[in-house]
Design a protein around this motif. Structure first.
Motif, short mmCIF file in Angstrom:
data_model
loop_
_atom_site.label_atom_id
_atom_site.label_comp_id
_atom_site.label_asym_id
_atom_site.label_seq_id
_atom_site.Cartn_x
_atom_site.Cartn_y
_atom_site.Cartn_z
N THR A 19 -2.02 -2.23 -5.62
CA THR A 19 -1.19 -1.61 -6.66
C THR A 19 -0.08 -0.79 -6.01
O THR A 19 -0.06 -0.56 -4.80
CB THR A 19 -2.02 -0.71 -7.57
N SER A 20 0.84 -0.30 -6.86
CA SER A 20 1.96 0.49 -6.35
C SER A 20 1.50 1.81 -5.74
O SER A 20 2.21 2.40 -4.92
CB SER A 20 2.95 0.78 -7.49
N ASP A 38 0.50 -7.96 -6.95
CA ASP A 38 0.83 -6.96 -5.94
C ASP A 38 1.92 -6.01 -6.43
O ASP A 38 2.91 -6.44 -7.03
CB ASP A 38 1.29 -7.64 -4.64
N GLN A 39 1.70 -4.72 -6.16
CA GLN A 39 2.60 -3.62 -6.53
C GLN A 39 2.63 -3.34 -8.03
O GLN A 39 3.52 -2.65 -8.52
CB GLN A 39 4.01 -3.86 -6.01
N ARG A 68 5.73 -3.66 -12.71
CA ARG A 68 5.98 -2.93 -11.48
C ARG A 68 7.42 -2.44 -11.55
O ARG A 68 8.28 -3.07 -12.19
CB ARG A 68 5.76 -3.80 -10.24
#
Length: 341
Positions: free
Chosen positions: A60-61, A22-23, A87
């Motif tokens: 994603t970011s 995540d991110q 990230r």
């Protein structure tokens, strides 16, 4: 699930595992992924897998959700190459115990371990970079050096190789690193086909700086320095010196030199030389211009002057630099062991 446009699982294809979480920065994942899967169209045999700590899709970011292609249990026992993206909020990533367990476990099974941008922080947290040379995005390099003092951080290169470990700079540098890996695995000709297909430069060697000297002008806050820089970069071939520049600006040469040092850390003469070297690098990609012609067009005046500038900047002559231009290897011999095949 199988690989992404890669060799069928169970074949002798090189297993390339990309970690997603995540991110994560999208281009950190998608850039190298495109390089490896495109290479398969030209004869490579990469079995590309994207995995996450949970086995589920990740956001994603940029907000785009990307899917994983394999769960941890589905990966081969021996991984050829592990690629760890990053990230921007690297502290959150390194504090994620599930993510760090995945990275550490896969790194122990991998023949090559690589990172893109802030992915270097995850490798550092896992102890993989201890005592090694490494790089990351230039803006994050001081943080990497402070947080992990056992890592020999080099903030300038596009990518750095140290034994079986390679780290790359910010975002698009992951494409440069991936092309270098393809070249190492399958040769320069195949890597060149991939670069041509993706419409990217083939020859951004690992030792090349993350920075373009021409970008320095955008960072200068003083209007007179910016004007001088704009004049120099507009046409490096014009005969210019500090006296001519300062006269055009209506100030003394001493004052201009003082402003340049304050704003850029360079003298006007050093900036002119750096711009000319950068211009010559681009011109040397041409198969039609001779070295002497490149020297004239870049503003050196003679091939001997340009040769001295290249020896100082890269440790090689323009002819040797041109010979290496179409590969991703550094233009000078590296004391660091290359990655294993």
């Amino acid at each position: 699930m199988g690989g992404v446009a890669g060799a069928a699982p169970g074949t002798d294809g090189r297993s390339m595992v990309i970690v997603a979480f995540d991110q994560v920065q999208l281009l950190d994942v998608s850039g190298p992924l495109e390089v490896f899967t495109t290479a398969n169209r030209y004869g490579a045999s990469y079995d590309v897998r994207v995995v996450s700590p949970t086995g589920l899709d990740v956001h994603t970011s940029s907000g785009l959700r990307i899917g994983t292609t394999s769960r941890l249990a589905q990966l081969p026992q021996h991984v050829h190459t592990l690629l760890v993206p990053g990230r921007r909020d690297w502290q959150r990533a390194t504090a994620d115990r599930e993510l760090m367990s995945l990275v550490s476990g896969l790194a122990g099974r991998a023949r090559r371990v690589t990172s893109v941008c802030a992915g270097a922080f995850l490798l550092a947290e896992a102890g993989i970079l201890d005592g090694r040379r490494a790089t990351t995005h230039w803006e994050l390099a001081p943080q990497l050096a402070t947080a992990y003092p056992r890592v020999r951080v080099e903030p300038d290169p596009v990518f750095v190789r140290d034994g079986r470990v390679a780290t790359s700079a910010g975002v698009t540098a992951g494409i440069d690193l991936a092309l270098a890996l393809v070249e190492e695995d399958h040769g320069a000709d195949l890597a060149r086909e991939v670069a041509r297909q993706l419409v990217v430069f083939m020859a951004r060697p690992g030792g090349q700086s993350q920075f373009s000297v021409r970008m320095t002008a955008q960072q200068s806050r003083h209007p007179l320095v910016r004007r001088a820089m704009d004049e120099i970069t507009a046409d490096p071939s014009l005969p210019r010196g500090t006296d001519a520049l300062s006269a055009g600006l209506g100030i003394s040469a001493r004052h201009l030199a003082r402003l340049f040092r304050q704003e850029t850390g360079m003298t006007p003469g050093q900036y002119i030389d750096a711009v000319r070297v950068e211009a010559a690098q681009a011109l040397l990609s041409s198969d039609t211009a001779s070295v002497e012609e490149v020297a004239q067009q870049a503003g050196f005046g003679s091939s001997e002057t340009m040769r001295r500038a290249f020896q100082h900047a890269f440790g090689v002559s323009p002819t040797v630099y041109r010979a290496r231009f179409r590969t991703t290897a550094p233009p000078s011999a590296s004391p660091v062991a290359s990655l294993p095949r």
